[in-house]
Design a protein around this motif. Structure first.
Motif, mmCIF file in Angstrom:
data_model
loop_
_atom_site.group_PDB
_atom_site.id
_atom_site.type_symbol
_atom_site.label_atom_id
_atom_site.label_comp_id
_atom_site.label_asym_id
_atom_site.label_seq_id
_atom_site.Cartn_x
_atom_site.Cartn_y
_atom_site.Cartn_z
ATOM 1 N N THR A 53 48.715 65.209 0.817
ATOM 2 C CA THR A 53 47.813 64.103 0.495
ATOM 3 C C THR A 53 47.931 63.702 -0.961
ATOM 4 O OG1 THR A 53 46.032 65.724 0.166
ATOM 5 C CG2 THR A 53 46.155 64.655 2.313
ATOM 6 N N GLY A 54 48.078 64.685 -1.834
ATOM 7 C CA GLY A 54 48.255 64.357 -3.246
ATOM 8 C C GLY A 54 49.525 63.565 -3.477
ATOM 9 N N GLY A 58 49.770 59.796 -4.934
ATOM 10 C CA GLY A 58 50.562 59.509 -6.122
ATOM 11 C C GLY A 58 51.620 58.460 -5.887
ATOM 12 N N VAL A 59 52.338 58.574 -4.769
ATOM 13 C CA VAL A 59 53.419 57.635 -4.509
ATOM 14 C C VAL A 59 52.868 56.237 -4.205
ATOM 15 C CG1 VAL A 59 53.672 57.948 -2.003
ATOM 16 C CG2 VAL A 59 55.664 57.454 -3.390
ATOM 17 N N THR A 60 51.692 56.155 -3.599
ATOM 18 C CA THR A 60 51.087 54.849 -3.323
ATOM 19 C C THR A 60 50.657 54.158 -4.610
ATOM 20 O OG1 THR A 60 50.310 55.648 -1.176
ATOM 21 C CG2 THR A 60 49.252 53.671 -2.057
ATOM 22 N N ALA A 61 50.157 54.944 -5.546
ATOM 23 C CA ALA A 61 49.675 54.364 -6.810
ATOM 24 C C ALA A 61 50.802 54.108 -7.798
ATOM 25 C CB ALA A 61 48.635 55.298 -7.441
ATOM 26 N N SER A 62 51.941 54.771 -7.632
ATOM 27 C CA SER A 62 52.974 54.728 -8.658
ATOM 28 C C SER A 62 53.557 53.332 -8.865
ATOM 29 C CB SER A 62 54.098 55.707 -8.306
ATOM 30 O OG SER A 62 55.053 55.762 -9.332
ATOM 31 N N GLY A 63 53.920 52.656 -7.765
ATOM 32 C CA GLY A 63 54.519 51.332 -7.899
ATOM 33 C C GLY A 63 53.653 50.348 -8.683
ATOM 34 N N PRO A 64 52.379 50.165 -8.296
ATOM 35 C CA PRO A 64 51.512 49.275 -9.068
ATOM 36 C C PRO A 64 51.343 49.709 -10.523
ATOM 37 C CG PRO A 64 50.547 49.710 -6.917
ATOM 38 C CD PRO A 64 51.730 50.621 -7.052
ATOM 39 N N LEU A 65 51.271 51.015 -10.768
ATOM 40 C CA LEU A 65 51.127 51.483 -12.149
ATOM 41 C C LEU A 65 52.373 51.180 -12.972
ATOM 42 C CD1 LEU A 65 49.327 54.931 -11.698
ATOM 43 C CD2 LEU A 65 48.393 52.837 -12.682
ATOM 44 N N VAL A 66 53.556 51.336 -12.365
ATOM 45 C CA VAL A 66 54.786 50.993 -13.078
ATOM 46 C C VAL A 66 54.821 49.510 -13.392
ATOM 47 C CG1 VAL A 66 57.297 50.836 -12.883
ATOM 48 C CG2 VAL A 66 56.125 52.919 -12.170
ATOM 49 N N ARG A 67 54.450 48.677 -12.435
ATOM 50 C CA ARG A 67 54.469 47.232 -12.670
ATOM 51 C C ARG A 67 53.489 46.818 -13.755
ATOM 52 N NH1 ARG A 67 55.100 47.117 -6.994
ATOM 53 N NH2 ARG A 67 52.888 46.764 -6.633
ATOM 54 N N CYS A 103 43.362 72.279 -3.698
ATOM 55 C CA CYS A 103 43.039 71.281 -4.728
ATOM 56 C C CYS A 103 44.126 71.228 -5.798
ATOM 57 C CB CYS A 103 41.689 71.590 -5.364
ATOM 58 S SG CYS A 103 40.277 71.313 -4.283
ATOM 59 N N GLY A 104 44.611 72.407 -6.198
ATOM 60 C CA GLY A 104 45.690 72.431 -7.178
ATOM 61 C C GLY A 104 46.945 71.770 -6.656
ATOM 62 N N LEU A 105 47.253 72.016 -5.378
ATOM 63 C CA LEU A 105 48.422 71.376 -4.782
ATOM 64 C C LEU A 105 48.245 69.861 -4.686
ATOM 65 C CD1 LEU A 105 49.356 73.873 -1.917
ATOM 66 C CD2 LEU A 105 50.604 73.457 -4.041
ATOM 67 N N ALA A 106 47.007 69.420 -4.483
ATOM 68 C CA ALA A 106 46.748 67.975 -4.454
ATOM 69 C C ALA A 106 47.044 67.347 -5.813
ATOM 70 C CB ALA A 106 45.303 67.715 -4.037
ATOM 71 N N GLY A 111 50.819 64.250 -9.108
ATOM 72 C CA GLY A 111 51.664 64.110 -10.288
ATOM 73 C C GLY A 111 53.124 63.919 -9.931
ATOM 74 N N MET A 112 53.595 64.692 -8.945
ATOM 75 C CA MET A 112 54.976 64.548 -8.519
ATOM 76 C C MET A 112 55.223 63.166 -7.916
ATOM 77 S SD MET A 112 56.779 67.342 -9.151
ATOM 78 C CE MET A 112 58.088 67.469 -7.948
ATOM 79 N N GLY A 113 54.272 62.688 -7.106
ATOM 80 C CA GLY A 113 54.421 61.371 -6.506
ATOM 81 C C GLY A 113 54.476 60.267 -7.545
ATOM 82 N N LEU A 114 53.556 60.322 -8.517
ATOM 83 C CA LEU A 114 53.555 59.327 -9.584
ATOM 84 C C LEU A 114 54.861 59.340 -10.359
ATOM 85 C CD1 LEU A 114 49.970 59.708 -11.126
ATOM 86 C CD2 LEU A 114 50.880 57.678 -9.997
#
Length: 402
Positions: A53-54, A58-67, A103-106, A111-114
């Motif tokens: 889930t984490g 992260g991967v869902t938020a990453s694209g918009p944050l990069v843009r 929670c730590g894995l999330a 972070g890895m996804g971002l």
């Protein structure tokens, strides 16, 4: 290649090396973590759901944050979460708190996804600048890091070193590497690339728009299957050997080391193969090779034979993810959005895979559960020809009817 681009590329390689070390350090210690938490395989799947889930968040938020902010800022946030997540996992393991580990894995997964999606977007941008493959080597650095992490994890397991202290030390190393890498990434480069590609499409609508391309949908299916094959080994291979073949935890870590080493070799050797045979043929043969290795792992009566077959599994899975991302980015418009979208499809495998495989394994065992991965590899091999369509086919692709 000018000095700025050279430093940029080296920064990506450095952080991916550190990220791979962190991921493999966690994977190699999963048997010890499960024993420390005193949970079943199914319950361990729930713990791993935190990582899934984490990662998806992260991967869902990453694209918009990069843009909006650029790759450097996105990677900085991602690196901070990776370090924090490892420290929380270390504390949760030491205190025998399954919820704390989840929670730590999330945090770690977020972070890895971002960071990884941002790195893939920037790696694809470097490919367009220098005209040579970068993503296979970039992911090769991640795999090399997994070899380092697996070796370290195997040594720590054999020595009976506490998991909490081990992961805390790895977190410190990642923090140091991240600071060094981030300082060398040009400010706002990802933001500029995203703006140039498609300034009129933003947010969720912009992300969904690229999926109207039929070819990109097929590429997404391939990357999902290949990422699932890689992720299944990352999450379950040590436990598969321990539970399925009744080997020691150290032997389980050694098997993962063989897999990670073959992944590394495949990715660093992939450039000449891609130049000679093309993406489609390479991915078709790669998926078939991974499937062959997986069949042996599933049916072999010998743990030694099964361990040796993980080399085929790793070699076959090595190029699927980076090559499909390169194919997605080979487009005159919306390259960054397409790479981000396909990377998201890959991370769906990490979201659905670990808990689903864990629940199924409670009923039929991990060895038979891997037939799901085998079926996906067959699908990827069948569809691989779409990766050779090239820039022109992308530009002229007919949208999906709506």
């Amino acid at each position: 290649m000018d000095a700025v681009t050279r430093r940029w590329r080296a920064a990506l390689f450095l952080f991916m090396l550190a990220a791979g070390t962190g991921m493999a350090s966690w994977v190699a210690r999963t048997p010890a973590v499960r024993d420390g938490l005193d949970v079943s395989t199914g319950a361990m799947g729930l713990v791993l759901f935190g990582l899934s889930t984490g990662s998806m968040a992260g991967v869902t938020a990453s694209g918009p944050l990069v843009r909006r902010y650029g790759g450097r800022v996105t990677i900085s946030v991602g690196a901070s979460l990776v370090v924090a997540g490892l420290l929380v996992v270390a504390a949760g393991t030491s205190l025998s708190l399954a919820g704390g580990v989840a929670c730590g894995l999330a945090l770690f997964g977020a972070g890895m996804g971002l960071a990884e999606v941002a790195f893939n977007i920037e790696g694809a941008a470097i490919e367009s600048i220098i005209g040579r493959p970068v993503l296979p080597v970039l992911h090769g650095c991640f795999s090399l890091g997994t070899v380092v992490g697996a070796l370290l994890g195997m040594a720590m397991t054999a020595a009976g070193f506490p998991v909490g202290w081990h992961l805390s030390a790895v977190a410190a190393l990642i923090a140091a590497a991240a600071v060094r890498a981030i300082l060398s990434i040009p400010h706002g480069t990802g933001k500029e690339a995203a703006s140039d590609n498609s300034s009129h499409q933003g947010g969720l609508r912009g992300q969904l728009h690229v999926w109207r391309d039929r070819r990109l949908i097929l590429i997404g299916v391939i990357v999902l299957a290949m990422a699932f094959a890689e992720g299944a080994a990352n999450d379950w291979l040590p436990l598969l050997m321990v539970d399925g073949y009744h080997v020691s935890a150290t032997a389980g870590s050694l098997t993962f080391l063989a897999f990670a080493s073959s992944m590394t070799l495949g990715r660093f050797a992939g450039g000449p193969l891609l130049a000679r045979f093309g993406r489609g043929q390479v991915v078709r043969i790669s998926a078939a090779t991974a499937a062959l290795g997986l069949v042996v792992v599933i049916v072999s009566p010998s743990p030694l034979m099964a361990g040796a077959a993980t080399v085929l599994w790793g070699l076959g899975a090595s190029l699927g993810f980076p090559v499909t991302l390169s194919a997605a980015g080979d487009h005159p418009h919306d390259a960054a959005a397409r790479v981000g979208a396909v990377a998201t499809a890959g991370y769906v495998a990490f979201l659905v895979g670990p808990p689903a495989l864990g629940f199924l394994a409670d009923h039929i065992g991990l060895r038979l559960t891997m037939t799901v991965v085998l079926a996906l590899l067959i699908v990827a091999s069948t569809l691989a020809g779409v990766l050779d369509s090239g820039r022109r086919a992308d530009a002229e692709a007919e949208p999906v009817s709506t």
